[in-house]
Design a protein around this motif. Structure first.
Motif, mmCIF file in Angstrom:
data_model
loop_
_atom_site.group_PDB
_atom_site.id
_atom_site.type_symbol
_atom_site.label_atom_id
_atom_site.label_comp_id
_atom_site.label_asym_id
_atom_site.label_seq_id
_atom_site.Cartn_x
_atom_site.Cartn_y
_atom_site.Cartn_z
ATOM 1 N N THR A 156 0.832 -1.197 0.000
ATOM 2 C CA THR A 156 0.000 0.000 0.000
ATOM 3 C C THR A 156 0.869 1.250 0.000
ATOM 4 O O THR A 156 0.657 2.162 -0.805
ATOM 5 N N TYR B 109 3.921 1.524 -0.990
ATOM 6 C CA TYR B 109 4.618 1.572 -2.277
ATOM 7 C C TYR B 109 3.734 2.198 -3.356
ATOM 8 O O TYR B 109 4.150 3.105 -4.079
ATOM 9 N N LEU B 110 2.498 1.712 -3.461
ATOM 10 C CA LEU B 110 1.600 2.206 -4.496
ATOM 11 C C LEU B 110 1.168 3.645 -4.243
ATOM 12 O O LEU B 110 1.004 4.418 -5.191
ATOM 13 N N LYS C 278 4.026 5.840 -5.333
ATOM 14 C CA LYS C 278 4.107 5.890 -6.799
ATOM 15 C C LYS C 278 2.916 6.622 -7.420
ATOM 16 O O LYS C 278 2.851 6.770 -8.629
ATOM 17 N N ARG D 262 -0.234 5.605 -7.434
ATOM 18 C CA ARG D 262 -1.146 4.650 -8.085
ATOM 19 C C ARG D 262 -2.417 4.399 -7.284
ATOM 20 O O ARG D 262 -3.315 3.704 -7.763
ATOM 21 N N ILE E 50 -5.497 -3.241 -9.393
ATOM 22 C CA ILE E 50 -4.252 -3.703 -8.789
ATOM 23 C C ILE E 50 -4.251 -5.220 -8.802
ATOM 24 O O ILE E 50 -5.267 -5.855 -8.567
ATOM 25 N N THR F 295 3.429 -7.049 -6.286
ATOM 26 C CA THR F 295 2.252 -6.227 -6.480
ATOM 27 C C THR F 295 2.431 -5.337 -7.696
ATOM 28 O O THR F 295 3.480 -4.757 -7.888
ATOM 29 N N THR F 296 1.409 -5.263 -8.524
ATOM 30 C CA THR F 296 1.461 -4.433 -9.724
ATOM 31 C C THR F 296 0.208 -3.579 -9.786
ATOM 32 O O THR F 296 -0.809 -3.885 -9.174
ATOM 33 N N ALA F 297 0.281 -2.506 -10.512
ATOM 34 C CA ALA F 297 -0.887 -1.669 -10.773
ATOM 35 C C ALA F 297 -0.687 -1.012 -12.108
ATOM 36 O O ALA F 297 0.398 -0.532 -12.410
ATOM 37 N N ARG G 124 -0.865 1.775 -14.996
ATOM 38 C CA ARG G 124 -0.691 3.237 -14.911
ATOM 39 C C ARG G 124 -1.818 3.955 -15.563
ATOM 40 O O ARG G 124 -2.457 3.606 -16.435
#
Length: 86
Positions: free
Chosen positions: A33, A35-36, A39, A41, A74, A82-84, A86
């Motif tokens: 969380t 991290y995103l 960024k 996101r 996500i 973990t990815t999201a 853009r």
């Protein structure tokens, strides 16, 4: 709800306080969380006095529904990271 988190103004029970609560709502770890959020996101998140992050449950719900409709939700890649979109 996280009882250690006391926002400076009374805002009601719909406020998620801290990366742990926000992450639990989104199905993420607190680390993922942060991290995103860092960024950019997870946009409906704000800070009040320092590192602690907050989000309104309704705002996250709306944002997450929009992400799912547009195919940008996500997720996790094959390595478990973990990815999201853009």
């Amino acid at each position: 709800m996280n009882t250690r988190c006391k926002p400076p103004v009374p805002v009601g029970s719909h406020l998620l306080c801290g990366a742990k609560e926000i992450g639990e709502y989104l199905g993420l770890s607190a680390r993922a969380t942060y991290y995103l959020v860092d960024k950019g996101r997870i946009p409906p998140v704000f800070r009040m006095g320092g590192r602690r992050i907050y989000s309104q449950r309704d705002a996250l719900h709306t944002w997450l529904a929009e992400q799912m409709r547009s195919g940008h939700a996500i997720g996790h890649d094959s390595s478990g990271s973990t990815t999201a979109a853009r």
